[in-house]
Design a protein around this motif. Structure first.
Motif, PDB file in Angstrom:
ATOM      1  N   SER A  27       0.836  -1.206   0.000  1.00  0.00           N
ATOM      2  CA  SER A  27       0.000   0.000   0.000  1.00  0.00           C
ATOM      3  C   SER A  27       0.872   1.258   0.000  1.00  0.00           C
ATOM      4  O   SER A  27       0.553   2.242  -0.675  1.00  0.00           O
ATOM      5  CB  SER A  27      -0.946  -0.025   1.206  1.00  0.00           C
ATOM      6  N   THR A  33      -4.507  -4.352   4.717  1.00  0.00           N
ATOM      7  CA  THR A  33      -5.340  -4.473   3.513  1.00  0.00           C
ATOM      8  C   THR A  33      -5.983  -5.858   3.514  1.00  0.00           C
ATOM      9  O   THR A  33      -5.288  -6.868   3.593  1.00  0.00           O
ATOM     10  CB  THR A  33      -4.475  -4.277   2.251  1.00  0.00           C
ATOM     11  N   LYS A  40      -4.665   2.428   2.199  1.00  0.00           N
ATOM     12  CA  LYS A  40      -4.468   2.456   3.663  1.00  0.00           C
ATOM     13  C   LYS A  40      -3.263   1.614   4.062  1.00  0.00           C
ATOM     14  O   LYS A  40      -3.124   0.463   3.640  1.00  0.00           O
ATOM     15  CB  LYS A  40      -5.720   1.947   4.384  1.00  0.00           C
ATOM     16  N   ASP A  70      -4.560  -2.942  -5.201  1.00  0.00           N
ATOM     17  CA  ASP A  70      -3.893  -3.218  -3.919  1.00  0.00           C
ATOM     18  C   ASP A  70      -4.544  -4.471  -3.331  1.00  0.00           C
ATOM     19  O   ASP A  70      -5.764  -4.529  -3.197  1.00  0.00           O
ATOM     20  CB  ASP A  70      -4.084  -2.027  -2.968  1.00  0.00           C
TER      21      ASP A  70
HETATM   22 MG    MG Z   1      -1.710  -3.007   2.423  1.00  0.00          MG
END
Ligand code: MG
Ligand code: GTP
Length: 197
Positions: A37, A59, A51, A75
């Motif tokens: 991320s 995540t 995030k 992501d």
């Molecule tokens: Mg992540």
């Protein structure tokens, strides 16, 4: 490539519900906490679009971002983090695998590897899984700001030796730091070249 716009589109655990489009899509995968991320935010010049957290397991969904209105960046949750419950971990693995096996929009994957660590079986297994399924990928070594130049060279050269036991040649790789923005131009240029094809 200049980044003109980047926006979050949606989160999912079901591959068939991911956005349908005809644009190139690039996925970022690797162990939890490796810096997926953070790398995405660095590439997109955005502080907190994806995030991040110091704790692994931040995540948990498949997150789609539309960049410059003409390509997608994805992501993904990390694989192989031990303190996530076994039940949840298996679920991660299934929908992550599903994403790679079923997602026709996927153009190429970036497999992130923490440059500080010796080659880990889980990463090598995942890379093997991509190879067996003929899924295009390159490797991204992360967090090089935490090492000296000598250590970086030593670790990457060792990684190459291990990779070459399995592969005829070393896949394309990038050396990055999200904090120092190292490798940003190289990765964006690589994506730009593929987008132009
Ligand atoms: Mg992540
Ligand atoms: P999950 O979402 O849990 O799978 O993790 P992730 O791979 O997305 O990692 P994330 O980007 O959340 O980063 C994990 C931690 O590593 C955070 O504390 C980041 O600040 C830190 N980090 C990520 N990239 C770098 C880097 O290049 N250098 C340094 N020093 N720290 C980094």
């Amino acid at each position: 490539m200049k980044i003109h716009s980047a926006k979050f589109i949606m989160s999912n655990t079901v591959v068939s519900q991911c956005p349908s489009h005809n644009l190139p899509e690039y996925a970022f995968i690797g162990r939890s906490n490796v810096g997926k991320s953070s790398l995405i935010n660095m590439l997109l010049n955005r502080k907190d679009l994806a995030k991040t957290s110091g704790k692994p397991g931040k995540t948990q969904l498949i997150n789609h971002f539309l960049v410059n209105e003409n390509w997608y960046l994805v992501d993904l949750p990390g694989y192989g983090y031990a303190s996530v419950s076994k039940e949840k971990r298996t679920k991660f693995q299934k929908f992550i695998k599903d994403y790679f096996l079923k997602r026709k929009e996927l153009t190429t994957a970036f497999v992130l590897i923490d440059s500080r660590h010796k080659p880990q079986d889980i990463d090598l297994d995942f890379i093997r899984f991509l190879g067996e399924n003929r899924i295009s990928f390159s490797i991204v070594f992360t967090k090089i700001d935490k090492l000296s130049l000598k250590e970086i060279n030593k670790n990457i050269s060792h990684y190459q030796d291990v990779m070459l036991q399995d592969w005829e040649e070393m896949p394309t790789y990038f050396i990055t730091s999200a904090t120092k923005k190292t490798g940003r131009e190289e990765i964006l240029h690589f994506i730009e070249e593929i987008n132009a094809q």
